[in-house]
Design an enzyme around this catalytic site. Structure first.
Site, mmCIF file in Angstrom:
data_model
loop_
_atom_site.group_PDB
_atom_site.id
_atom_site.type_symbol
_atom_site.label_atom_id
_atom_site.label_comp_id
_atom_site.label_asym_id
_atom_site.label_seq_id
_atom_site.Cartn_x
_atom_site.Cartn_y
_atom_site.Cartn_z
ATOM 1 N N HIS A 156 37.722 63.856 41.981
ATOM 2 C CA HIS A 156 36.862 63.329 40.896
ATOM 3 C C HIS A 156 37.591 62.267 40.078
ATOM 4 C CE1 HIS A 156 34.414 66.948 41.744
ATOM 5 N NE2 HIS A 156 35.596 67.553 41.801
ATOM 6 N N SER A 277 44.429 34.105 37.184
ATOM 7 C CA SER A 277 43.185 33.687 36.561
ATOM 8 C C SER A 277 43.289 32.228 36.152
ATOM 9 C CB SER A 277 42.936 34.570 35.338
ATOM 10 O OG SER A 277 42.025 33.926 34.475
ATOM 11 N N LYS A 283 47.457 37.158 34.088
ATOM 12 C CA LYS A 283 46.842 38.065 35.062
ATOM 13 C C LYS A 283 47.375 37.903 36.475
ATOM 14 C CE LYS A 283 42.842 39.635 34.763
ATOM 15 N NZ LYS A 283 41.394 39.667 34.992
ATOM 16 N N GLU A 290 39.844 43.166 46.676
ATOM 17 C CA GLU A 290 38.457 43.096 46.203
ATOM 18 C C GLU A 290 37.562 42.441 47.251
ATOM 19 O OE1 GLU A 290 38.191 41.705 41.940
ATOM 20 O OE2 GLU A 290 40.346 41.600 42.245
#
Ligand code: ARG
Length: 464
Positions: A156, A277, A283, A290
């Site tokens: 979970h 970024s 970043k 992704e």
């Protein structure tokens, strides 16, 4: 130049309709398979005396020359000739004259396209098996190099029980092992030679279908001509295998994305697989993971596409079947690229041992071990679970970790608790799970050895 496709018509084709029907923009990718099929067919026609040996030889020479033209970029693909089959046949006629027309004896584009796509899938699978093995090797080697790293195992997405990183990585090894087995299984049903089925009913010539199969490396010939020209199950299976493999990559991607957040801090992506970024210079984004997660969607889409094309399609060949190819090619390209990138990512990702270990030691992750401790002292597990639940609730109220509770506090919940309760540590918890398939270090050591053996045993699935 001849366009046999329009022999019986008086009118020129509508331009939009012609573009709509043309598959040449994508099925040109099948040129090698198409020429291989034609060469095998021509050789068989010659051997059976259906055409003369000399004619067969001519045709084969012409086909070989055309293959060279295509490979050298000298071939002109024509949309008005619809597909790869007619493009090659028309060029053969240009080169050889009338004798070229004999190639299509005892054949239809319906069995021709079926053999082409089957050959394509058959040739694609071994490369995928090798790539999947490459990814398994990467996982295995990283696991072997991090045998002592402990992190929280999750259920979970809550910290559940401590596990070895090697054990976690080997979970993915198993998934990709099953993927290889599935592709091998798909290969067996793809390995069926449809030529000789003609348009749908077979052909009125004394063919040697077995000989064609042998030349092309097929182990069987199709049993039923109607089925052979309309069956695309092998593409559905291929798309399913690919979808499942992408699903596995996507689960791995999700963990790589989560683990590279500041919140987890478990990994750092290698610069070669990270982006930054355009606006936030601090970043480091895990874009490749992704993208793999995102590309999984298009592969599922391709599976849905072929299933839907086939649904409700009457026997036998229907032009709908032309829609089998773009999704197939897209899936092959997507899966191949994804496997390459993910293998590189796994090889180079940096595992941060300290944050993993510290996350594994925090919270109440050893609660199950505490219950197991009471079980070993004679309490039934259900009761032990209740005792520990009360203890954990109390500790949470007091804002204390379990190992900071005094023995008297423990004993308020059960007289079975003794000094040795402080021996319950993260390391002891992992070591205690010494069951086959469990995360105990001895078990994981053996699992690593078995995995290595599986990878190096020839004639096991994908053992290279
Ligand atoms: N381009 C067609 C396909 O991909 C080839 C077979 C065409 N057959 C036909 N009867 N029109 O399915």
């Amino acid at each position: 130049m001849a366009n046999y496709l329009r022999d019986r018509f008086e009118k020129e084709p509508d331009k939009l309709a012609q573009a709509y029907g043309a598959s040449i923009p994508f099925d040109r990718r099948l040129y090698r398979q198409d020429i291989a099929g034609s060469i095998a067919h021509a050789r068989m026609l010659g051997r059976q005396g259906i055409i003369s040996d000399k004619e067969a030889e001519f045709i084969i020479m012409g086909l070989v020359a055309i293959r060279k033209e295509i490979e050298e970029g000298a071939f002109v693909f024509r949309t008005d000739l619809e597909d790869i089959h007619m493009n090659i046949e028309a060029r053969l006629a240009e080169k050889l004259g009338d004798v070229a027309g004999k190639l299509h004896t005892a054949r239809s584009r319906n069995d021709q396209v079926a053999v082409d796509v089957r050959l394509f899938v058959k040739e694609t699978i071994p490369g995928l098996l090798e790539q999947l093995s490459g990814l398994q090797w990467a996982l295995l080697e990283r696991a072997e190099a991090h045998k002592d790293v402990i992190l929280p195992g999750y259920t979970h997405l809550q910290r559940a029980q401590p596990v070895l990183l090697a054990h976690h990585l080997l979970a993915y090894f198993e998934m990709f092992q099953r993927d290889k087995e599935r592709f091998q299984d798909c290969l067996r049903r793809t390995d069926v030679m449809p030529l000789g089925s003609g348009a749908l009913a077979g052909v009125p010539y004394p063919l040697d279908r077995q000989y064609v199969a042998e030349q092309l490396g097929f182990s069987r010939i199709s049993e039923n001509s109607i089925d052979a020209v309309s069956d695309r199950d092998f593409i559905v299976e291929f798309q399913s295998c690919a979808s499942i493999a992408m699903m596995h990559l996507s689960r791995l991607a999700e963990e790589l994305v989560l683990w590279s957040t500041a919140e987890f801090g478990f990994i750092e992506m290698d610069d070669a697989y990270a982006t930054t970024s355009s606006i936030m210079p601090q970043k480091k984004n895990p874009d490749m993971a992704e993208l793999g997660r995102g590309k999984t969607g298009r592969v599922y889409g391709n599976l849905m596409g072929i299933l839907t094309v086939l649904k409700g399609l009457p026997l036998s060949y229907n032009r709908d079947l032309q829609e089998d190819k773009e999704g197939l090619f897209d899936t092959v390209d997507t899966l191949e690229a994804s496997l390459g990138v993910f293998t590189g990512m796994i090889k180079t990702v940096k595992f941060n041992k300290a944050p993993m270990r510290s996350a594994a030691g925090s919270g109440y992750i050893l609660a199950t071990d505490l219950a197991d401790y009471l079980v070993k002292k004679g309490l039934p597990f259900r009761q032990a679970h209740g005792v520990v639940a009360g203890l954990v609730a109390q500790a949470i109220r007091e804002g204390k970790p379990l190992d900071k509770l005094a023995l008297e506090e423990y004993r308020k919940f059960s007289p079975l608790f003794g000094e040795d309760v402080y021996g319950i540590t993260v390391e002891a918890s992992v070591a205690g799970r010494n069951v086959p398939g469990g995360t105990g270090p001895g078990q994981v050591e053996e699992a690593l050895e078995r995995a290595r053996k599986r990878m190096t045993t020839p004639d096991r699935v994908g053992g290279e």
